[in-house]
Design an enzyme around this catalytic site. Structure first.
Site, PDB file in Angstrom:
ATOM      1  N   HIS A 187       0.836  -1.210   0.000  1.00  0.00           N
ATOM      2  CA  HIS A 187       0.000   0.000   0.000  1.00  0.00           C
ATOM      3  C   HIS A 187       0.868   1.257   0.000  1.00  0.00           C
ATOM      4  CE1 HIS A 187      -3.703   2.226   1.530  1.00  0.00           C
ATOM      5  NE2 HIS A 187      -2.729   3.102   1.723  1.00  0.00           N
ATOM      6  N   GLU A 188       1.853   1.302   0.905  1.00  0.00           N
ATOM      7  CA  GLU A 188       2.701   2.487   1.016  1.00  0.00           C
ATOM      8  C   GLU A 188       3.681   2.596  -0.147  1.00  0.00           C
ATOM      9  OE1 GLU A 188       2.100   4.800   3.036  1.00  0.00           O
ATOM     10  OE2 GLU A 188       0.595   3.662   4.177  1.00  0.00           O
TER      11      GLU A 188
ATOM     12  N   HIS B 278       2.020   4.305  -3.011  1.00  0.00           N
ATOM     13  CA  HIS B 278       2.031   5.765  -2.842  1.00  0.00           C
ATOM     14  C   HIS B 278       3.379   6.340  -3.282  1.00  0.00           C
ATOM     15  CE1 HIS B 278      -1.819   6.303  -0.964  1.00  0.00           C
ATOM     16  NE2 HIS B 278      -1.522   5.599   0.108  1.00  0.00           N
TER      17      HIS B 278
END
Length: 380
Positions: A67-68, A71
């Site tokens: 998820h990170e 980003h």
């Protein structure tokens, strides 16, 4: 949020873990191995529950990392620098340097995280459905079903339109595009984050006192975190608005007092600290900054060790210094000021120290520019 130890690099971005991750990791592992899996799949060997809980917890945090990382990758593609990724108690955070250049970039950077989590959840869910359709009823089905549910829940929660969640960034992108005002958009998203935090605290306390269990306190703790983070984002947005157009040279203290790395801490306290009333002292060598000593670092040295301890031993090292150019925009410098945990930047020209920027310098600039922008009061 600082990393307690580093795991390496993913997609060229440093990845670290804060010690607080161990708390939530242990809670997830224990909750699955000691409660959920034995209740849903009884009469299995105890070691199998432990192993299944461990695998589920590890894969969950790998999903958080994905998820990170998503980003970070999209941020880099949109022209932002990424300082690193840190996993901690409330999930993960990608340290982005600077702001998205337009609402479209903000939307892409924020939206990719929940999308990745949702895709991970759907993939695990698909595998769980396939196993169930062929009649499998083992613990693997429970692990896949839990991973599917938790990742979809993570995607939905992060998509809530409230800062500092990804949904808050999406809300900010929408308001920014609609109004053309980045600061106003940040304030709207931050106020939404504050409201969500209050709601979660109220719901969590109600659950706790209704006998639901400690899960209510965890919900309240998340709400408290959201309120703090949202309030900080609003303050930073207002500060950024007040400092728009201000250069580093406009606020720096020129030609600061300096010292050698070989000076002892005792000498610094006796001859510099009280004589010049500086709370920070750059260390230089041939005109180049090689370290930074602050009052907080000196206080950590016992009095009996100060005569034998040099400033170089307690200073913020050269590799950790925050360096700035005099013509750099102050707003571009602000996100980097926490790199050495001292909140200061050294201003250099051709590697030569010419000034220092401290929190006091920034506060004075904010106050001065805020007063300047206020409407003039009519005199009676």
């Amino acid at each position: 949020m600082r990393a307690s130890f580093r795991l390496g690099r993913v997609a060229g971005v440093p990845v670290g873990v804060n010690w607080s991750v161990l708390v939530i990791f242990a809670l997830i592992w224990w909750g699955l191995a000691a409660n959920q899996f034995p209740r849903s799949y009884p009469d299995r060997p105890g070691a199998l529950y432990v192993l299944s809980g461990l695998v589920a917890a590890v894969v969950f945090f790998l999903g958080l990392l994905a998820h990170e990382v998503s980003h970070a990758i999209v941020a880099k593609r949109n022209g932002l620098e990424v300082g690193g990724i840190t996993l901690w108690l409330f999930g993960g955070v990608a340290e982005l340097h600077g702001e998205a250049k337009d609402p479209g970039a903000e939307l892409r950077i924020a939206g990719i995280g929940p999308l990745v989590s949702a895709c991970i959840g759907l993939v695990f869910g698909a595998f769980a459905i396939i196993l169930a359709q062929v009649g499998y009823r083992g613990l693997l089905l429970g692990v896949l079903a839990w991973l599917a549910g938790i990742n979809i829940l993570l995607a939905v929660f992060n998509a809530l339109p409230a800062a500092p969640l990804d949904g808050g960034r999406l809300l900010r992108a929408g308001v920014w595009r609609w109004t053309g005002d980045r600061t106003k958009a940040t304030v709207v998203a931050s106020r939404a984050g504050w409201a969500l935090g209050v709601l979660l605290i109220g719901l969590g306390l109600w659950q706790f006192f209704s006998g639901v269990g400690v899960g209510g306190l965890w919900l309240a703790l998340i709400g408290w975190f959201l309120i703090g983070a949202a309030s900080m984002e609003e303050r930073q947005a207002r500060m950024g608005s007040a400092l728009r157009g201000v250069r580093v040279a406009d606020v720096m203290t020129p030609q600061p007092q300096t010292a050698s790395a070989e000076m002892t801490v005792a000498d610094f306290v006796d001859n510099y600290l009280f004589a010049y009333r500086h709370s920070a002292l750059p260390l230089i060598e041939d005109g180049r900054p090689i370290g930074l000593v602050t009052l907080d670092r000196v206080r950590g040295i016992p009095v009996d060790r100060r005569p034998a301890t040099t400033l170089g031993e307690v200073a913020c090292r050269a590799d950790d210094l925050v360096l700035a150019q005099p013509d750099e925009q102050l707003n571009d410098l602000l996100p980097r000021l926490n790199q050495c945990a001292d909140g200061r930047a050294l201003v250099v020209t051709e590697d030569r120290l010419i000034g220092i920027v401290s929190p006091s310098d920034i506060s004075r600039a904010v106050e001065r520019n805020t007063l300047r922008d206020q409407p003039a009061l009519s005199r009676r």
